[in-house]
Design a protein around this motif. Structure first.
Motif, mmCIF file in Angstrom:
data_model
loop_
_atom_site.group_PDB
_atom_site.id
_atom_site.type_symbol
_atom_site.label_atom_id
_atom_site.label_comp_id
_atom_site.label_asym_id
_atom_site.label_seq_id
_atom_site.Cartn_x
_atom_site.Cartn_y
_atom_site.Cartn_z
ATOM 1 N N ALA A 28 0.839 -1.196 0.000
ATOM 2 C CA ALA A 28 0.000 0.000 0.000
ATOM 3 C C ALA A 28 0.877 1.251 0.000
ATOM 4 O O ALA A 28 1.817 1.364 0.792
ATOM 5 N N ASN A 29 0.574 2.171 -0.896
ATOM 6 C CA ASN A 29 1.279 3.451 -1.008
ATOM 7 C C ASN A 29 2.785 3.257 -1.143
ATOM 8 O O ASN A 29 3.580 3.886 -0.442
ATOM 9 N N SER A 49 2.152 11.435 11.191
ATOM 10 C CA SER A 49 1.290 10.690 12.107
ATOM 11 C C SER A 49 0.278 11.601 12.771
ATOM 12 O O SER A 49 -0.871 11.236 12.979
ATOM 13 N N TRP A 54 -1.264 7.119 10.295
ATOM 14 C CA TRP A 54 -0.563 6.020 9.637
ATOM 15 C C TRP A 54 -1.431 5.370 8.552
ATOM 16 O O TRP A 54 -0.915 4.830 7.576
ATOM 17 N N ASN A 55 -2.743 5.389 8.737
ATOM 18 C CA ASN A 55 -3.604 4.726 7.748
ATOM 19 C C ASN A 55 -3.505 5.365 6.373
ATOM 20 O O ASN A 55 -3.676 4.699 5.361
ATOM 21 N N ASN A 56 -3.241 6.662 6.324
ATOM 22 C CA ASN A 56 -3.082 7.331 5.036
ATOM 23 C C ASN A 56 -1.713 7.056 4.424
ATOM 24 O O ASN A 56 -1.571 6.980 3.216
ATOM 25 N N GLN A 58 0.285 4.295 5.372
ATOM 26 C CA GLN A 58 0.438 2.839 5.262
ATOM 27 C C GLN A 58 1.866 2.375 5.519
ATOM 28 O O GLN A 58 2.234 1.267 5.155
ATOM 29 N N TRP A 59 2.674 3.218 6.117
ATOM 30 C CA TRP A 59 4.035 2.856 6.491
ATOM 31 C C TRP A 59 4.300 3.325 7.915
ATOM 32 O O TRP A 59 3.866 4.410 8.298
ATOM 33 N N SER A 87 6.307 -1.751 6.248
ATOM 34 C CA SER A 87 4.934 -1.926 5.787
ATOM 35 C C SER A 87 4.587 -3.405 5.861
ATOM 36 O O SER A 87 5.428 -4.256 5.559
ATOM 37 N N PHE A 89 2.043 -6.670 4.702
ATOM 38 C CA PHE A 89 1.209 -7.050 3.562
ATOM 39 C C PHE A 89 0.950 -8.548 3.573
ATOM 40 O O PHE A 89 1.626 -9.311 4.268
ATOM 41 N N ARG A 147 6.327 -8.577 6.553
ATOM 42 C CA ARG A 147 6.728 -7.202 6.813
ATOM 43 C C ARG A 147 7.969 -6.894 5.987
ATOM 44 O O ARG A 147 8.917 -7.676 5.957
#
Length: 203
Positions: A28-29, A49, A54-56, A58-59, A87, A89, A147
């Protein structure tokens, strides 16, 4: 036999039709684009942050001192002085995947299976002055959480104190259309041999 060969050929054609398409990136991103980083500016992870969460992004960042930097409208992650960003996944289909990213500076990447507590790879990256594409292939399993870490480390002889990464991609390895063409040719030859054998039995 002829029906099974025909079915296999149709399936291969269907898969081959999309072989040239870009496989989906599970990171993501991976291009680190954020709307609140000004052109030519930067925002450190601690500030991101607080402002976007962090959700925007994604790291994650362990010290928060790493930055999202913008150079002429293109954003990238700069891992500073001993910090690590990461990140998480998962993949929906087990198989071979290619990790690729652009990098400049000194540091390393680490691919870790958090479900089995196994470190799959740790590779040092040293590109002091010119951004270079890095890539490697890995076999990944469904259901496991992976990760991907990037860390900065000072390496001789360049002694850069940061690692900048961009365009991070983990995507399934898609066979080239030529591979499917060869497989179809092989299936056609099998079908021809089977037809000749059946004709010989009838005679």
């Amino acid at each position: 036999m002829r029906k099974s060969i025909l079915s296999a050929a149709v399936a291969l054609l269907a898969i081959g039709a999309t072989a040239g398409a870009q496989a989906q990136n599970v990171i993501a991103n991976g291009d680190f684009e954020l709307s609140n980083v000004a052109t030519g500016g930067f925002e450190n992870f601690a500030n991101i942050s607080a402002t976007q969460g962090w959700n925007n992004l994604q790291w994650g960042s362990y010290s928060g001192t790493s930055s999202i930097v913008d150079v002429a409208g293109d954003q990238a992650a700069r891992v500073n002085g001993g910090d690590v960003i990461w990140s998480a996944f998962q993949v929906t289909t087990a198989g071979d995947y290619e990790l690729s990213f652009d990098a400049v500076g000194d540091g390393y990447y680490l691919l870790y299976n958090a479900s089995t507590n196994v470190e799959l790879d740790r590779v040092f990256v040293q590109q002091s002055t010119e951004t270079t594409l890095q890539s490697a292939a890995y076999s990944l399993n469904t259901g496991d959480v992976y990760r991907l870490y990037f860390g900065s480390i000072v390496l001789p002889p360049t002694f850069s104190n940061s690692l900048t990464v961009d365009n991070v991609t983990v995507a399934a390895v898609v066979p080239e259309p030529e591979t499917y063409a060869m497989m179809l040719a092989g299936l056609g030859a099998l079908g021809l041999m089977n037809r000749r054998r059946m004709n010989g039995k009838r005679a």
